[in-house]
Design a protein around this motif. Sequence first.
Motif, PDB file in Angstrom:
ATOM      1  N   ALA A  79      34.004  16.590  36.898  1.00 32.19           N
ATOM      2  CA  ALA A  79      34.457  17.400  35.768  1.00 32.19           C
ATOM      3  C   ALA A  79      33.266  17.908  34.948  1.00 32.19           C
ATOM      4  O   ALA A  79      33.239  19.071  34.529  1.00 32.19           O
ATOM      5  N   ALA A  80      32.261  17.049  34.735  1.00 32.20           N
ATOM      6  CA  ALA A  80      31.072  17.450  33.968  1.00 32.20           C
ATOM      7  C   ALA A  80      30.300  18.543  34.702  1.00 32.20           C
ATOM      8  O   ALA A  80      29.834  19.512  34.092  1.00 32.20           O
ATOM      9  N   ILE A  81      30.180  18.403  36.020  1.00 31.84           N
ATOM     10  CA  ILE A  81      29.483  19.422  36.818  1.00 31.84           C
ATOM     11  C   ILE A  81      30.228  20.751  36.723  1.00 31.84           C
ATOM     12  O   ILE A  81      29.625  21.802  36.492  1.00 31.84           O
ATOM     13  N   THR A  89      29.461  23.961  29.002  1.00 32.93           N
ATOM     14  CA  THR A  89      28.507  23.056  28.352  1.00 32.93           C
ATOM     15  C   THR A  89      27.079  23.520  28.603  1.00 32.93           C
ATOM     16  O   THR A  89      26.785  24.133  29.629  1.00 32.93           O
ATOM     17  N   ASP A  90      26.201  23.216  27.647  1.00 29.34           N
ATOM     18  CA  ASP A  90      24.778  23.489  27.856  1.00 29.34           C
ATOM     19  C   ASP A  90      24.167  22.329  28.642  1.00 29.34           C
ATOM     20  O   ASP A  90      24.827  21.317  28.899  1.00 29.34           O
ATOM     21  N   TYR A  91      22.915  22.482  29.016  1.00 25.85           N
ATOM     22  CA  TYR A  91      22.288  21.492  29.888  1.00 25.85           C
ATOM     23  C   TYR A  91      22.159  20.104  29.249  1.00 25.85           C
ATOM     24  O   TYR A  91      22.500  19.103  29.885  1.00 25.85           O
ATOM     25  N   PRO A  92      21.696  19.988  27.981  1.00 28.79           N
ATOM     26  CA  PRO A  92      21.628  18.648  27.382  1.00 28.79           C
ATOM     27  C   PRO A  92      23.009  17.961  27.315  1.00 28.79           C
ATOM     28  O   PRO A  92      23.116  16.760  27.545  1.00 28.79           O
ATOM     29  N   THR A  93      24.052  18.730  27.035  1.00 32.44           N
ATOM     30  CA  THR A  93      25.413  18.171  27.014  1.00 32.44           C
ATOM     31  C   THR A  93      25.807  17.714  28.410  1.00 32.44           C
ATOM     32  O   THR A  93      26.389  16.639  28.595  1.00 32.44           O
ATOM     33  N   PHE A  94      25.476  18.522  29.418  1.00 31.79           N
ATOM     34  CA  PHE A  94      25.742  18.167  30.809  1.00 31.79           C
ATOM     35  C   PHE A  94      25.085  16.828  31.156  1.00 31.79           C
ATOM     36  O   PHE A  94      25.710  15.943  31.742  1.00 31.79           O
ATOM     37  N   LEU A  95      23.818  16.652  30.770  1.00 25.09           N
ATOM     38  CA  LEU A  95      23.120  15.392  31.052  1.00 25.09           C
ATOM     39  C   LEU A  95      23.822  14.221  30.381  1.00 25.09           C
ATOM     40  O   LEU A  95      24.017  13.169  30.993  1.00 25.09           O
TER      41      LEU A  95
END
Length: 133
Positions: A79-81, A89-95
Amino acid sequence: MHMVELTDDLIKSAEERSKGQAYPFFVKNLKAIGVDNYEIKVRNHKRTYTSVIGDKLVIPGDIPEFECAETFELESVKAAIKRNQEGITDYPTFLREIGAAGIHTYVADLSGMKVIYQGPNSEYEYEEVIPEV
């Protein structure tokens, strides 16, 4: 392919050329400068790039460090991917999201065109194919 030494500036230029484009364009730009693979430490965004001739470049983490969960939750990882791929989502949120789902590192294998998301130990991982552009 012309081989050049991997440097912070070279990686940054690939990132700049890829801004606003889908992830496969970043992969294409990295391959063009001779990157074979890279590994991301999710907790702080430390990156280790490896060239096709085996040279390594380590770029220190550049986000506030956080703890990754010890429980691997595959559906939360997927789901996050998906949210990140869709631009939600932005990259920091994705991490942070994949870290909360139990991902500690991920490796982008540019020759094999796949990303391998790795949990707290080697028995937990999830692979996604990188589309060609």
